[in-house]
Design an enzyme around this catalytic site. Structure first.
Site, short mmCIF file in Angstrom:
data_model
loop_
_atom_site.label_atom_id
_atom_site.label_comp_id
_atom_site.label_asym_id
_atom_site.label_seq_id
_atom_site.Cartn_x
_atom_site.Cartn_y
_atom_site.Cartn_z
N GLU A 140 45.66 -5.90 -9.25
CA GLU A 140 44.43 -5.15 -9.46
C GLU A 140 44.43 -4.61 -10.89
OE1 GLU A 140 43.87 -3.42 -4.92
OE2 GLU A 140 44.76 -2.13 -6.48
N THR A 153 42.78 8.26 -7.29
CA THR A 153 42.83 6.88 -6.81
C THR A 153 41.44 6.28 -7.01
OG1 THR A 153 43.38 5.46 -4.92
CG2 THR A 153 42.23 7.52 -4.44
N ARG A 184 60.25 10.58 -11.78
CA ARG A 184 61.51 11.01 -12.39
C ARG A 184 61.91 10.18 -13.61
NH1 ARG A 184 64.86 14.20 -9.05
NH2 ARG A 184 66.32 14.09 -10.80
N HIS A 196 48.63 -2.50 -8.74
CA HIS A 196 47.53 -2.10 -9.62
C HIS A 196 48.11 -1.77 -10.99
CE1 HIS A 196 43.70 0.61 -10.20
NE2 HIS A 196 43.93 -0.18 -11.23
N HIS A 200 41.41 0.16 0.97
CA HIS A 200 41.31 1.50 0.40
C HIS A 200 41.24 2.53 1.52
CE1 HIS A 200 41.06 4.25 -2.97
NE2 HIS A 200 40.28 4.99 -2.20
N GLY A 201 42.27 3.36 1.57
CA GLY A 201 42.31 4.44 2.54
C GLY A 201 42.64 4.02 3.96
#
Length: 262
Positions: A70, A102, A17, A43, A215-216
């Site tokens: 990152e 990603t 937004r 990141h 990750h994940g």
């Protein structure tokens, strides 16, 4: 096990937004006040789709928790981070593709310019971590370049676990390559992915390299990784923020911490 909380997607909500909320510093202090989060991960992408330079400056100025940034080997980002008065506790170098949703895999350690970027951070006294696939060659590269920490990409493991033990394969964003696999195939591939993470974590330990992972990871698939004694840190973000939308950030953090800090 250290718990690194990635707060990128707190900022994603703000950037959708182009407004001032949610406030990243409020998220920081909610995390800090749980006394369960060991570090904050962000990141700083080249496309600035969520974290902005100003977010980095504000976090580093007042954060009571270590900050892990990152980033890719992009020269502009490297110069910015090396110029900071308040240094991050570490920089984790990751691969980056502007078209990706990603991060899609581990770092290619033959990437041109990678060695120079590692050297630039070391010259500024900033610890470097490499986001890599769990491969021996990548670990050897880290050791050869005095990198004391790596983060293993757990995406393959996580996707297989989700396909097998959740309803991920029935969702709108199901991974097509996994939809047609039998449970037996998924179990075998998941077992192999876990064994590879365990082997490379042990290998890292014997090399004197601290092994982290991320990750994940979510509230279901993270549990198995706790069986790897040489893993020292897990970085988790999207799953926690997703749950926070429904139950609040503090509760979401505490639920994850209860799993990984037994």
């Amino acid at each position: 096990m250290r718990f690194g909380l990635n707060i990128d997607h707190i900022v994603t909500l703000r950037e959708i937004r182009k407004t001032y909320e949610p406030e990243i510093l409020e998220a920081l202090f909610i995390a800090k006040n749980t006394h369960k989060v060991d570090l904050i991960t962000i990141h700083l992408r080249e496309d600035k789709r969520h974290i902005q330079n100003e977010d980095v400056l504000r976090l580093l100025e007042i954060s009571p928790l270590p900050i892990n940034i990152e980033c890719s080997i992009n020269a502009t980002i490297t110069d910015f981070l090396c110029s900071l008065k308040n240094k991050p506790s570490k920089v984790t170098i990751v691969p980056e593709n502007r078209n990706e949703v990603t991060t899609e895999g581990g770092l290619d350690c033959s990437l041109k310019g990678l060695e120079e970027v590692i050297r630039a951070y070391h010259n500024k006294g900033i610890e470097v971590s490499l986001f890599i696939d769990p491969l021996k060659d990548s670990l050897h590269f880290a050791r050869e370049h005095q990198v004391k920490q790596v983060e293993f990409h757990t995406g393959v493991y996580a996707n297989l676990h989700n396909a097998l033990y959740s309803n991920a394969n029935n969702q709108i964003h199901a991974i097509s390559a996994l939809k047609d696999k039998s449970p037996k195939e998924l179990k075998e591939e998941l077992h192999n992915a876990f064994l590879q993470l365990r082997r490379m974590s042990k290998e890292a330990f014997f090399m004197g390299i601290t092994a982290c992972a991320g990750h994940g990871l979510n509230y279901t698939n993270v549990k198995e990784l706790l069986k790897i004694p040489s893993l020292r840190e897990l970085n988790i973000g999207h799953s926690v923020v997703s749950k926070a939308v429904l139950v609040g950030l503090e509760k979401a953090i505490l639920e994850m911490a209860q799993l990984i800090k037994r």
